[in-house]
Design a protein around this motif. Structure first.
Motif, PDB file in Angstrom:
ATOM      1  N   VAL A 108      17.831   3.678  -0.606  1.00  0.00           N
ATOM      2  CA  VAL A 108      16.733   4.469  -1.154  1.00  0.00           C
ATOM      3  C   VAL A 108      15.430   3.691  -0.970  1.00  0.00           C
ATOM      4  N   LEU A 109      14.415   4.395  -0.503  1.00  0.00           N
ATOM      5  CA  LEU A 109      13.078   3.819  -0.386  1.00  0.00           C
ATOM      6  C   LEU A 109      12.227   4.399  -1.507  1.00  0.00           C
ATOM      7  N   THR A 110      11.640   3.549  -2.307  1.00  0.00           N
ATOM      8  CA  THR A 110      10.704   4.018  -3.335  1.00  0.00           C
ATOM      9  C   THR A 110       9.338   3.399  -3.056  1.00  0.00           C
ATOM     10  N   LEU A 111       8.314   4.106  -3.477  1.00  0.00           N
ATOM     11  CA  LEU A 111       6.945   3.614  -3.338  1.00  0.00           C
ATOM     12  C   LEU A 111       6.348   3.479  -4.723  1.00  0.00           C
ATOM     13  N   ARG A 112       5.780   2.323  -4.994  1.00  0.00           N
ATOM     14  CA  ARG A 112       5.166   2.051  -6.293  1.00  0.00           C
ATOM     15  C   ARG A 112       3.674   1.820  -6.113  1.00  0.00           C
ATOM     16  N   LYS A 113       2.918   2.868  -6.324  1.00  0.00           N
ATOM     17  CA  LYS A 113       1.460   2.825  -6.299  1.00  0.00           C
ATOM     18  C   LYS A 113       0.889   2.111  -5.069  1.00  0.00           C
ATOM     19  N   PRO A 114       1.129   2.667  -3.869  1.00  0.00           N
ATOM     20  CA  PRO A 114       0.504   2.073  -2.678  1.00  0.00           C
ATOM     21  C   PRO A 114      -1.017   2.084  -2.816  1.00  0.00           C
ATOM     22  N   ARG A 115      -1.661   1.056  -2.290  1.00  0.00           N
ATOM     23  CA  ARG A 115      -3.110   0.936  -2.408  1.00  0.00           C
ATOM     24  C   ARG A 115      -3.636   0.022  -1.297  1.00  0.00           C
ATOM     25  N   PRO A 116      -4.904   0.174  -0.934  1.00  0.00           N
ATOM     26  CA  PRO A 116      -5.497  -0.711   0.075  1.00  0.00           C
ATOM     27  C   PRO A 116      -5.641  -2.139  -0.444  1.00  0.00           C
ATOM     28  N   LEU A 117      -5.763  -3.065   0.466  1.00  0.00           N
ATOM     29  CA  LEU A 117      -6.031  -4.450   0.106  1.00  0.00           C
ATOM     30  C   LEU A 117      -7.424  -4.551  -0.523  1.00  0.00           C
ATOM     31  N   PRO A 118      -7.700  -5.610  -1.261  1.00  0.00           N
ATOM     32  CA  PRO A 118      -9.040  -5.788  -1.852  1.00  0.00           C
ATOM     33  C   PRO A 118     -10.130  -5.699  -0.775  1.00  0.00           C
ATOM     34  N   ASN A 119     -11.247  -5.110  -1.152  1.00  0.00           N
ATOM     35  CA  ASN A 119     -12.397  -4.927  -0.262  1.00  0.00           C
ATOM     36  C   ASN A 119     -12.095  -4.028   0.929  1.00  0.00           C
ATOM     37  N   SER A 120     -11.068  -3.179   0.797  1.00  0.00           N
ATOM     38  CA  SER A 120     -10.702  -2.216   1.836  1.00  0.00           C
ATOM     39  C   SER A 120     -10.687  -0.824   1.235  1.00  0.00           C
ATOM     40  N   THR A 121     -10.847   0.178   2.077  1.00  0.00           N
ATOM     41  CA  THR A 121     -10.821   1.563   1.596  1.00  0.00           C
ATOM     42  C   THR A 121      -9.576   2.310   2.034  1.00  0.00           C
ATOM     43  N   LEU A 122      -8.768   1.701   2.932  1.00  0.00           N
ATOM     44  CA  LEU A 122      -7.613   2.400   3.478  1.00  0.00           C
ATOM     45  C   LEU A 122      -6.520   1.405   3.843  1.00  0.00           C
ATOM     46  N   LEU A 123      -5.284   1.769   3.549  1.00  0.00           N
ATOM     47  CA  LEU A 123      -4.109   1.036   4.029  1.00  0.00           C
ATOM     48  C   LEU A 123      -3.303   2.024   4.847  1.00  0.00           C
ATOM     49  N   ARG A 124      -3.036   1.684   6.109  1.00  0.00           N
ATOM     50  CA  ARG A 124      -2.255   2.558   6.983  1.00  0.00           C
ATOM     51  C   ARG A 124      -1.110   1.726   7.567  1.00  0.00           C
ATOM     52  N   LEU A 125       0.103   2.113   7.239  1.00  0.00           N
ATOM     53  CA  LEU A 125       1.299   1.475   7.799  1.00  0.00           C
ATOM     54  C   LEU A 125       1.953   2.504   8.705  1.00  0.00           C
ATOM     55  N   ARG A 126       1.944   2.244   9.993  1.00  0.00           N
ATOM     56  CA  ARG A 126       2.399   3.220  10.981  1.00  0.00           C
ATOM     57  C   ARG A 126       3.802   2.916  11.467  1.00  0.00           C
ATOM     58  N   GLN A 127       4.590   3.963  11.579  1.00  0.00           N
ATOM     59  CA  GLN A 127       5.897   3.951  12.226  1.00  0.00           C
ATOM     60  C   GLN A 127       6.831   2.860  11.731  1.00  0.00           C
ATOM     61  N   ALA A 186      14.488   6.905  10.799  1.00  0.00           N
ATOM     62  CA  ALA A 186      13.229   7.650  10.866  1.00  0.00           C
ATOM     63  C   ALA A 186      12.082   6.677  11.055  1.00  0.00           C
ATOM     64  N   ARG A 187      11.001   7.161  11.627  1.00  0.00           N
ATOM     65  CA  ARG A 187       9.755   6.407  11.673  1.00  0.00           C
ATOM     66  C   ARG A 187       8.780   7.113  10.744  1.00  0.00           C
ATOM     67  N   LEU A 188       8.258   6.353   9.788  1.00  0.00           N
ATOM     68  CA  LEU A 188       7.389   6.918   8.760  1.00  0.00           C
ATOM     69  C   LEU A 188       6.001   6.322   8.828  1.00  0.00           C
ATOM     70  N   ASP A 189       5.019   7.098   8.383  1.00  0.00           N
ATOM     71  CA  ASP A 189       3.634   6.644   8.282  1.00  0.00           C
ATOM     72  C   ASP A 189       3.210   6.725   6.823  1.00  0.00           C
ATOM     73  N   LEU A 190       2.623   5.653   6.333  1.00  0.00           N
ATOM     74  CA  LEU A 190       2.089   5.614   4.973  1.00  0.00           C
ATOM     75  C   LEU A 190       0.581   5.404   5.055  1.00  0.00           C
ATOM     76  N   VAL A 191      -0.170   6.243   4.358  1.00  0.00           N
ATOM     77  CA  VAL A 191      -1.619   6.094   4.268  1.00  0.00           C
ATOM     78  C   VAL A 191      -1.976   6.085   2.790  1.00  0.00           C
ATOM     79  N   ALA A 192      -2.719   5.068   2.377  1.00  0.00           N
ATOM     80  CA  ALA A 192      -3.125   4.963   0.973  1.00  0.00           C
ATOM     81  C   ALA A 192      -4.623   4.685   0.896  1.00  0.00           C
ATOM     82  N   THR A 193      -5.278   5.378  -0.035  1.00  0.00           N
ATOM     83  CA  THR A 193      -6.675   5.119  -0.371  1.00  0.00           C
ATOM     84  C   THR A 193      -6.684   4.632  -1.814  1.00  0.00           C
TER      85      THR A 193
END
Length: 92
Positions: free
Chosen positions: A40-59, A65-72
């Motif tokens: 099981v994959l769970t996500l706990r409050k994904p968020r960008p790194l400090p001083n960043s506006t976006l975190l994008r984890l691709r494929q 499966a290949r998954l994409d995660l985008v967090a603001t």
């Protein structure tokens, strides 16, 4: 120790385990990803790194499966990558 890996005690020019630890802190810490022994994959409050506006984890791979995660700072989204094979994954 790791600070003197390499020949003649000169130290390692590229400490691969250190780089791996940094990457793990990004996907597990800021990305909030947790993988369980039950598959099981769970996500706990994904968020960008400090001083960043976006975190994008691709494929990233999970159960074929290949998954994409985008967090603001205010929201996040997890989706199948466009070129992912059709996996037996249930996105809830």
């Amino acid at each position: 120790g790791n600070s003197t890996d390499g020949s003649s005690g000169q130290g390692a020019p590229n400490l691969v385990t250190g780089a791996g630890g940094f990457l793990q802190s990004v996907w597990a810490g800021y990305g909030g990803m947790r993988f369980t022994d039950e598959g099981v994959l769970t996500l706990r409050k994904p968020r960008p790194l400090p001083n960043s506006t976006l975190l994008r984890l691709r494929q990233f791979s999970f159960l074929g499966a290949r998954l994409d995660l985008v967090a603001t700072p205010t929201e996040w989204n997890l989706a199948l990558s466009p070129d992912s094979p059709s996996p037996p994954v249930d996105l809830e």
